[in-house]
Design a protein around this motif. Structure first.
Motif, PDB file in Angstrom:
ATOM      1  N   PHE A 181       0.482   1.254  34.702  1.00 62.93           N
ATOM      2  CA  PHE A 181       0.370  -0.141  34.284  1.00 62.93           C
ATOM      3  C   PHE A 181       0.969  -0.361  32.895  1.00 62.93           C
ATOM      4  O   PHE A 181       1.702  -1.329  32.670  1.00 62.93           O
ATOM      5  N   ILE A 182       0.660   0.530  31.960  1.00 63.10           N
ATOM      6  CA  ILE A 182       1.162   0.372  30.593  1.00 63.10           C
ATOM      7  C   ILE A 182       2.681   0.470  30.558  1.00 63.10           C
ATOM      8  O   ILE A 182       3.355  -0.294  29.854  1.00 63.10           O
ATOM      9  N   VAL A 202       6.317   9.192  16.160  1.00 56.91           N
ATOM     10  CA  VAL A 202       4.951   9.083  16.678  1.00 56.91           C
ATOM     11  C   VAL A 202       4.929   9.315  18.190  1.00 56.91           C
ATOM     12  O   VAL A 202       4.076  10.048  18.714  1.00 56.91           O
ATOM     13  N   SER A 203       5.882   8.714  18.908  1.00 59.93           N
ATOM     14  CA  SER A 203       5.947   8.885  20.366  1.00 59.93           C
ATOM     15  C   SER A 203       6.188  10.345  20.733  1.00 59.93           C
ATOM     16  O   SER A 203       5.574  10.875  21.669  1.00 59.93           O
ATOM     17  N   ALA A 204       7.087  11.003  20.002  1.00 60.66           N
ATOM     18  CA  ALA A 204       7.387  12.409  20.277  1.00 60.66           C
ATOM     19  C   ALA A 204       6.179  13.295  19.990  1.00 60.66           C
ATOM     20  O   ALA A 204       5.888  14.242  20.738  1.00 60.66           O
ATOM     21  N   PHE A 205       5.462  12.992  18.911  1.00 56.77           N
ATOM     22  CA  PHE A 205       4.272  13.768  18.568  1.00 56.77           C
ATOM     23  C   PHE A 205       3.229  13.684  19.679  1.00 56.77           C
ATOM     24  O   PHE A 205       2.647  14.695  20.087  1.00 56.77           O
ATOM     25  N   ILE A 248      -2.148  11.873  26.746  1.00 57.08           N
ATOM     26  CA  ILE A 248      -1.598  10.541  27.014  1.00 57.08           C
ATOM     27  C   ILE A 248      -2.511   9.778  27.968  1.00 57.08           C
ATOM     28  O   ILE A 248      -2.801   8.590  27.770  1.00 57.08           O
ATOM     29  N   ALA A 249      -2.984  10.462  29.010  1.00 58.16           N
ATOM     30  CA  ALA A 249      -3.840   9.821  30.014  1.00 58.16           C
ATOM     31  C   ALA A 249      -5.134   9.309  29.397  1.00 58.16           C
ATOM     32  O   ALA A 249      -5.605   8.213  29.724  1.00 58.16           O
ATOM     33  N   ARG A 250      -5.720  10.080  28.488  1.00 59.67           N
ATOM     34  CA  ARG A 250      -6.973   9.649  27.858  1.00 59.67           C
ATOM     35  C   ARG A 250      -6.753   8.437  26.964  1.00 59.67           C
ATOM     36  O   ARG A 250      -7.618   7.562  26.866  1.00 59.67           O
ATOM     37  N   MET A 251      -5.607   8.381  26.302  1.00 61.27           N
ATOM     38  CA  MET A 251      -5.300   7.220  25.460  1.00 61.27           C
ATOM     39  C   MET A 251      -5.123   5.964  26.304  1.00 61.27           C
ATOM     40  O   MET A 251      -5.553   4.877  25.911  1.00 61.27           O
ATOM     41  N   THR A 252      -4.508   6.107  27.471  1.00 62.51           N
ATOM     42  CA  THR A 252      -4.273   4.932  28.320  1.00 62.51           C
ATOM     43  C   THR A 252      -5.574   4.396  28.918  1.00 62.51           C
ATOM     44  O   THR A 252      -5.646   3.216  29.260  1.00 62.51           O
ATOM     45  N   GLU A 253      -6.586   5.258  29.038  1.00 58.30           N
ATOM     46  CA  GLU A 253      -7.879   4.782  29.537  1.00 58.30           C
ATOM     47  C   GLU A 253      -8.493   3.751  28.593  1.00 58.30           C
ATOM     48  O   GLU A 253      -9.278   2.900  29.024  1.00 58.30           O
ATOM     49  N   VAL A 262       2.459   4.644  23.417  1.00 56.24           N
ATOM     50  CA  VAL A 262       1.921   5.561  24.423  1.00 56.24           C
ATOM     51  C   VAL A 262       2.832   5.610  25.654  1.00 56.24           C
ATOM     52  O   VAL A 262       3.086   6.682  26.220  1.00 56.24           O
ATOM     53  N   ALA A 263       3.346   4.446  26.074  1.00 55.95           N
ATOM     54  CA  ALA A 263       4.263   4.415  27.213  1.00 55.95           C
ATOM     55  C   ALA A 263       5.525   5.225  26.909  1.00 55.95           C
ATOM     56  O   ALA A 263       6.023   5.972  27.765  1.00 55.95           O
ATOM     57  N   SER A 264       6.038   5.095  25.700  1.00 51.31           N
ATOM     58  CA  SER A 264       7.238   5.843  25.311  1.00 51.31           C
ATOM     59  C   SER A 264       6.963   7.339  25.261  1.00 51.31           C
ATOM     60  O   SER A 264       7.821   8.149  25.640  1.00 51.31           O
ATOM     61  N   SER A 265       5.778   7.717  24.792  1.00 50.36           N
ATOM     62  CA  SER A 265       5.433   9.138  24.764  1.00 50.36           C
ATOM     63  C   SER A 265       5.357   9.708  26.174  1.00 50.36           C
ATOM     64  O   SER A 265       5.743  10.856  26.416  1.00 50.36           O
ATOM     65  N   SER A 266       4.889   8.897  27.120  1.00 53.73           N
ATOM     66  CA  SER A 266       4.845   9.331  28.517  1.00 53.73           C
ATOM     67  C   SER A 266       6.253   9.531  29.074  1.00 53.73           C
ATOM     68  O   SER A 266       6.511  10.488  29.817  1.00 53.73           O
TER      69      SER A 266
END
Length: 364
Positions: free
Chosen positions: A17-18, A129-132, A141-146, A281-285
């Motif tokens: 979704f994000i 930040v996205s790369a980190f 990443i999944a926990r952040m999207t929750e 977060v989407a970019s990090s994914s």
């Protein structure tokens, strides 16, 4: 080597979704309105239906090749050499999408939050930040999207409800006043934005219930289509076609309309903070998917050493290819739909047909 982290179906939904909404809600509505006029919201509905049909193929392939993402089953289906040539196109596509997403996000931050800061400094910070985060792995990443996913969804729905009284319904009528051509032209643009969630094929092998791949995609793209459709329809109904098609971010303009007397103003800043967090977060994914896919192509034991070089390559692409928002708009209008249709639809349908013809299946 595949990542050890396991995600659940709820995390699967919010990650998709994000990615869908951050890309589609930020800039696409204005471009869609420019192409489809007052029929733009119908293009969103049509793109949703087509994307759900495509999700059936990705979900089926995830079940037919258990434990493998599309990079891996490209090699299983096409062989060692041709499979790698086809499979590498998927992570490269994610890197391209990451570049476009962070470019747009950095422009929003530069315009609204930090107008005196050089744009390239903001862009570099976004990539770092996205790369980190991407290097920490999919489980983080999944926990952040929750947390961010529900906040993003309900913030947009609340925004749309608050501006609803300002809608002029006559600006949304009549439908198809210029025939079906605008509606049909707008559908591929919206479909390619929704289609970025082909990243579901990277998530399915790491989901604790891989058979829920289609359910996750259906839920995510339905919520994404709802919020993008609302933003698009409200932008036309409030600002009219003439103004909405030239706005950089119609969603931001809608947020600026909200204030509670003299007690609470600049409410759009709250929405923007959520948008920025979701975009990072989407970019990090996307960077994670790039690193994971490329590591499997070249046979590395871990994807982590590829994240920062991938972010650097993406940053250079941004600076060279998108020196202004006009360049990025032209890219999304004319180049991105062609590339996206080829990767999101063409390659996967080719792998699907080849697997059926050659009777290829996973061995796990």
């Amino acid at each position: 080597m595949p990542e050890k982290g396991i995600i659940n179906t709820k995390q699967f939904v919010w990650m998709l979704f994000i990615i869908i909404t951050t890309l589609a809600a930020m800039q696409i509505p204005s471009m869609l309105i420019m192409q489809a006029g007052r029929d733009a919201w119908l293009s969103v509905v049509s793109a949703w239906f087509l994307d759900v049909m495509l999700a059936l193929v990705y979900a089926y392939m995830g079940i037919r090749f258990p434990g493998e993402n599309f990079v891996q089953y490209s090699i299983t289906i096409l062989g060692k050499y041709l499979g790698r040539m086809v499979g590498i196109l998927f992570p490269l596509f994610f890197l391209l999408v990451c570049s476009s997403m962070l470019q747009g996000l950095s422009q929003v931050v530069n315009t609204i939050f930090l107008p005196m800061t050089p744009f390239n400094v903001i862009l570099l910070s976004s990539f770092l930040v996205s790369a980190f985060i991407g290097r920490k792995g999919l489980e983080v990443i999944a926990r952040m999207t929750e947390v961010l996913g529900p906040l993003f969804f309900f913030s947009i729905v609340t925004l749309c409800c608050l501006v609803l009284p300002a809608v002029h319904l006559e600006r949304l009528k009549p439908q198809f006043d210029e025939g079906i051509a605008p509606f049909l032209i707008g559908t591929p643009l919206m479909l390619t934005s929704f289609g970025v969630c082909i990243i579901m094929a990277m998530y399915i092998p790491l989901c604790n219930r891989p058979e829920n791949g289609f359910l996750a995609k259906f839920s995510a793209v339905s919520m994404g289509a709802l919020v993008v459709g609302l933003v698009t329809a409200l932008s036309v109904g409030i600002f009219g076609i003439e103004d909405a098609q030239y706005m950089y971010s119609p969603g931001l303009q809608l947020a600026k309309m909200i204030n509670f007397s003299n007690y609470l103003e600049r409410v759009e800043m709250v929405w923007l903070l959520i948008l920025v967090g979701s975009g990072i977060v989407a970019s990090s994914s996307l960077l994670w998917a790039f690193g994971q896919g490329l590591a499997q192509i070249v046979g590395l034991k871990t994807y982590q050493p590829l994240i920062y070089p991938g972010a650097l390559l993406s940053l250079v692409f941004c600076i060279v290819s998108f020196p202004s928002s006009l360049n990025q708009t032209n890219f999304f209008h004319y180049t991105f739909p062609i590339v996206a249709v080829f990767v999101e639809t063409g390659l996967e349908l080719f792998l699907f047909a080849t697997a059926l013809v050659l009777n290829k299946r996973g061995t796990a």
